[in-house]
Motif scaffolding. Structure first.
Motif, short mmCIF file in Angstrom:
data_model
loop_
_atom_site.label_atom_id
_atom_site.label_comp_id
_atom_site.label_asym_id
_atom_site.label_seq_id
_atom_site.Cartn_x
_atom_site.Cartn_y
_atom_site.Cartn_z
N VAL A 97 0.85 -1.19 0.00
CA VAL A 97 0.00 0.00 0.00
C VAL A 97 0.88 1.24 0.00
N HIS A 98 0.39 2.29 -0.63
CA HIS A 98 1.06 3.59 -0.63
C HIS A 98 0.19 4.55 0.16
N VAL A 99 0.83 5.30 1.05
CA VAL A 99 0.13 6.26 1.89
C VAL A 99 0.85 7.59 1.79
N PRO A 100 0.12 8.70 1.69
CA PRO A 100 0.79 10.00 1.68
C PRO A 100 1.66 10.20 2.92
N SER A 101 2.89 10.59 2.71
CA SER A 101 3.85 10.77 3.81
C SER A 101 3.35 11.79 4.82
N GLY A 102 2.70 12.85 4.36
CA GLY A 102 2.20 13.88 5.27
C GLY A 102 1.20 13.32 6.28
N GLN A 103 0.36 12.40 5.84
CA GLN A 103 -0.62 11.80 6.76
C GLN A 103 0.09 10.96 7.82
N ILE A 104 1.13 10.26 7.42
CA ILE A 104 1.90 9.46 8.38
C ILE A 104 2.63 10.38 9.36
N ARG A 105 3.23 11.45 8.84
CA ARG A 105 3.92 12.40 9.72
C ARG A 105 2.98 13.00 10.76
N ARG A 106 1.77 13.39 10.33
CA ARG A 106 0.80 13.96 11.27
C ARG A 106 0.43 12.95 12.36
N PHE A 107 0.24 11.71 11.95
CA PHE A 107 -0.07 10.66 12.92
C PHE A 107 1.07 10.49 13.92
N LEU A 108 2.30 10.41 13.42
CA LEU A 108 3.45 10.23 14.29
C LEU A 108 3.66 11.43 15.22
N GLU A 109 3.40 12.62 14.72
CA GLU A 109 3.50 13.81 15.58
C GLU A 109 2.49 13.72 16.72
N ALA A 110 1.29 13.26 16.42
CA ALA A 110 0.26 13.12 17.48
C ALA A 110 0.68 12.06 18.49
#
Length: 138
Positions: A97-110
């Protein structure tokens, strides 16, 4: 204060058998299991037609934003300019699966706001966990 973070991300299934191109996938983090992230795929996105959940290390997801990581069932790597690729390996085959990096970064920041990376061990109550193990063994 909340102990759980959930975020839906848009995942593009590569060579998806059910022919779904983009599906909402849920990322889940719980401070009671501070080293782990769960990624849940909805039933229509799976070959079996049932929800599928993968659990893997939070630091694997973070490291995969920068370079190719993982040697086991879950592997993560950058893909192009703004996506990451996650590979899930099982006896039945491999899903990518490919996921937008920005969405992953936001999740990790949270998750970092809830439990800062490197301080996960402070969330563990080892005495309680050991007592639970001993109780279950007896």
């Amino acid at each position: 204060m909340s102990t759980v973070i959930e975020q839906t991300v848009q995942a593009r299934l590569v060579a998806a058998a059910p022919r779904l191109h983009t599906v909402p996938v849920t990322l889940h983090y719980d401070r009671r299991d501070p080293f782990a992230v769960r990624m849940t795929f909805p039933a229509p996105a799976t070959l079996e037609g049932v929800e599928a959940c993968w659990t893997f290390a939070r630091d694997l997801l973070a490291a995969g934003l920068k370079g190719s990581e993982g040697q086991g069932d879950v592997r993560v790597r950058p893909y192009g300019y703004d996506r990451i690729a996650l590979e899930f390996h099982s006896p039945e085959g491999t899903a990518v699966v490919h996921v937008p990096s920005g969405q992953i970064r936001r999740f990790l920041e949270a998750t970092d706001e809830l439990v800062p990376a490197g301080l996960e061990h402070l969330q563990l109550d080892l005495d309680h966990e050991l007592a639970e193990l001993m109780r279950d063994a007896g």
